[in-house]
Scaffold this active site. Structure first.
Site, PDB file in Angstrom:
ATOM      1  N   LYS A 167       0.816  -1.195   0.000  1.00 23.02           N
ATOM      2  CA  LYS A 167       0.000   0.000   0.000  1.00 23.02           C
ATOM      3  C   LYS A 167       0.862   1.263   0.000  1.00 23.02           C
ATOM      4  O   LYS A 167       0.413   2.336  -0.399  1.00 23.02           O
ATOM      5  CB  LYS A 167      -0.888   0.040   1.270  1.00 23.02           C
ATOM      6  CG  LYS A 167      -1.800  -1.133   1.468  1.00 23.02           C
ATOM      7  CD  LYS A 167      -2.539  -0.977   2.815  1.00 23.02           C
ATOM      8  CE  LYS A 167      -3.237  -2.236   3.213  1.00 23.02           C
ATOM      9  NZ  LYS A 167      -3.803  -2.132   4.587  1.00 23.02           N
TER      10      LYS A 167
ATOM     11  N   ASP B  83      14.550  -0.510   2.165  1.00 22.77           N
ATOM     12  CA  ASP B  83      15.255  -0.777   3.416  1.00 22.77           C
ATOM     13  C   ASP B  83      16.315  -1.843   3.119  1.00 22.77           C
ATOM     14  O   ASP B  83      17.452  -1.529   2.788  1.00 22.77           O
ATOM     15  CB  ASP B  83      14.249  -1.215   4.473  1.00 22.77           C
ATOM     16  CG  ASP B  83      14.873  -1.436   5.840  1.00 22.77           C
ATOM     17  OD1 ASP B  83      16.103  -1.318   5.956  1.00 22.77           O
ATOM     18  OD2 ASP B  83      14.131  -1.729   6.797  1.00 22.77           O
TER      19      ASP B  83
ATOM     20  N   GLY C  87      16.044  -3.938   0.607  1.00 26.53           N
ATOM     21  CA  GLY C  87      16.081  -4.088  -0.846  1.00 26.53           C
ATOM     22  C   GLY C  87      15.435  -5.366  -1.341  1.00 26.53           C
ATOM     23  O   GLY C  87      15.285  -5.564  -2.543  1.00 26.53           O
TER      24      GLY C  87
ATOM     25  N   THR D  24      12.322  -6.363  -1.329  1.00 29.16           N
ATOM     26  CA  THR D  24      11.064  -6.152  -2.050  1.00 29.16           C
ATOM     27  C   THR D  24      11.323  -5.682  -3.483  1.00 29.16           C
ATOM     28  O   THR D  24      10.796  -6.258  -4.433  1.00 29.16           O
ATOM     29  CB  THR D  24      10.184  -5.120  -1.312  1.00 29.16           C
ATOM     30  OG1 THR D  24      10.031  -5.553   0.043  1.00 29.16           O
ATOM     31  CG2 THR D  24       8.824  -5.002  -1.960  1.00 29.16           C
TER      32      THR D  24
ATOM     33  N   LYS E  87      16.943   4.051   2.587  1.00 25.07           N
ATOM     34  CA  LYS E  87      17.679   4.150   3.844  1.00 25.07           C
ATOM     35  C   LYS E  87      19.170   3.952   3.589  1.00 25.07           C
ATOM     36  O   LYS E  87      19.559   3.128   2.761  1.00 25.07           O
ATOM     37  CB  LYS E  87      17.172   3.107   4.837  1.00 25.07           C
ATOM     38  CG  LYS E  87      15.770   3.392   5.323  1.00 25.07           C
ATOM     39  CD  LYS E  87      15.361   2.445   6.422  1.00 25.07           C
ATOM     40  CE  LYS E  87      13.877   2.565   6.689  1.00 25.07           C
ATOM     41  NZ  LYS E  87      13.413   1.593   7.700  1.00 25.07           N
TER      42      LYS E  87
ATOM     43  N   ASP F 235       3.732   3.447   6.718  1.00 25.93           N
ATOM     44  CA  ASP F 235       2.980   3.141   7.926  1.00 25.93           C
ATOM     45  C   ASP F 235       3.810   2.392   8.951  1.00 25.93           C
ATOM     46  O   ASP F 235       4.923   1.918   8.669  1.00 25.93           O
ATOM     47  CB  ASP F 235       1.800   2.230   7.565  1.00 25.93           C
ATOM     48  CG  ASP F 235       2.275   0.815   7.223  1.00 25.93           C
ATOM     49  OD1 ASP F 235       3.163   0.686   6.348  1.00 25.93           O
ATOM     50  OD2 ASP F 235       1.799  -0.156   7.836  1.00 25.93           O
TER      51      ASP F 235
HETATM   52  P1  IMP Z   1      12.758  -3.926   2.007  1.00 27.83           P
HETATM   53  O1  IMP Z   1      12.247  -5.120   1.287  1.00 27.83           O
HETATM   54  O2  IMP Z   1      13.475  -4.273   3.274  1.00 27.83           O
HETATM   55  O3  IMP Z   1      13.593  -2.987   1.135  1.00 27.83           O
HETATM   56  O4  IMP Z   1      11.524  -3.110   2.512  1.00 27.83           O
HETATM   57  C1  IMP Z   1      10.696  -2.500   1.665  1.00 27.83           C
HETATM   58  C2  IMP Z   1       9.291  -2.412   2.202  1.00 27.83           C
HETATM   59  O5  IMP Z   1       9.206  -2.427   3.635  1.00 27.83           O
HETATM   60  C3  IMP Z   1       8.731  -1.095   1.769  1.00 27.83           C
HETATM   61  O6  IMP Z   1       8.015  -1.247   0.593  1.00 27.83           O
HETATM   62  C4  IMP Z   1       7.872  -0.672   2.936  1.00 27.83           C
HETATM   63  O7  IMP Z   1       6.559  -1.136   2.722  1.00 27.83           O
HETATM   64  C5  IMP Z   1       8.443  -1.365   4.123  1.00 27.83           C
HETATM   65  N1  IMP Z   1       9.323  -0.465   4.913  1.00 27.83           N
HETATM   66  C6  IMP Z   1      10.671  -0.535   5.036  1.00 27.83           C
HETATM   67  N2  IMP Z   1      11.139   0.423   5.847  1.00 27.83           N
HETATM   68  C7  IMP Z   1      10.051   1.149   6.231  1.00 27.83           C
HETATM   69  C8  IMP Z   1       9.890   2.300   7.093  1.00 27.83           C
HETATM   70  O8  IMP Z   1      10.821   2.883   7.653  1.00 27.83           O
HETATM   71  N3  IMP Z   1       8.614   2.730   7.254  1.00 27.83           N
HETATM   72  C9  IMP Z   1       7.541   2.140   6.663  1.00 27.83           C
HETATM   73  N4  IMP Z   1       7.652   1.086   5.858  1.00 27.83           N
HETATM   74  C10 IMP Z   1       8.899   0.579   5.643  1.00 27.83           C
END
Ligand code: IMP
Ligand code: MG
Length: 188
Positions: A47, A112, A114, A116, A140, A167
């Site tokens: 979302k 964050d 990466g 996703t 980040k 969120d």
């Molecule tokens: P990754 O797969 O660790 O890069 O995280 C990506 C997903 O985690 C993003 O699409 C967000 O939905 C969620 N996310 C990561 N860090 C944050 C944050 O600080 N606040 C809110 N959502 C986050």
């Protein structure tokens, strides 16, 4: 006029004005880079990216500069109610159309770990699009330098942030700015 900050928030990291300006400049860059493209398939990741995407595509629609585009969404799940990535990404909602020979722009709220974005780029990349690029509002600091981000809004410290679509357990999403969430709120 000073606005009172919600007690769960430590500080505003990116103001509403700064976001608006950056979204405008990202859109201007996109219109320049995709000039002449018949149609851009803009894919938002639900979302979190829905507010960023809504503002971005409206900037793409300004008269004179308009870049023809279609909006679609995907949804993935990896965090649940936690603030630490499980490293496992699940596709919850897929695109409505095939993207073969289509110019695709993936719009994501934040990177964050990466996981996703990497998963989504791999998944969509396997469908033979004409091109595939990513547009991310915030990343980040630290690590994930192997991730391909074509358009980046801001870099922030490695803290949990909320607002402008982001969120914590589905709260704080519609704040107009991006703010750091107090550690006590998610550590408890
Ligand atoms: P990754 O797969 O660790 O890069 O995280 C990506 C997903 O985690 C993003 O699409 C967000 O939905 C969620 N996310 C990561 N860090 C944050 C944050 O600080 N606040 C809110 N959502 C986050
Ligand atoms: Mg997200």
């Amino acid at each position: 006029m000073t606005h009172e900050l919600h007690p769960d928030l430590a500080r505003v990291l990116i103001s509403e004005e700064a976001i608006r300006e950056r979204v405008r400049s990202l859109a201007a860059q996109l219109m320049e880079d995709y000039a002449g493209v018949e149609r851009l398939y803009v894919v938002g990741v639900l979302k979190g990216a829905f507010i960023f995407l809504a503002d971005l595509v409206r900037e793409l629609s300004r008269p004179v500069y308009g870049l023809p585009h279609t909006v679609d969404f995907m949804a993935v799940s990896s965090y649940g109610k936690k603030t630490v990535s499980t490293g496992e990404v699940r596709l919850v909602l897929d695109l409505r159309e095939p993207i073969v020979d289509t110019h695709v722009l993936l719009v994501e709220d934040i990177i964050d770990t990466g996981h996703t974005l990497r998963y989504l780029l791999q998944t969509l990349g396997g469908r033979s699009p004409a091109s595939l690029r990513s547009c991310v509002l915030v990343q980040k600091e630290g690590g994930h330098s192997d991730i391909k981000v074509d358009y980046l809004g801001f870099t922030i410290p490695d803290v949990w942030v909320v607002g402008y679509g982001l969120d914590y357990a589905d709260r704080y999403r519609t704040l107009p700015y991006i703010a750091e969430l107090r550690r006590q709120v998610y550590a408890s």
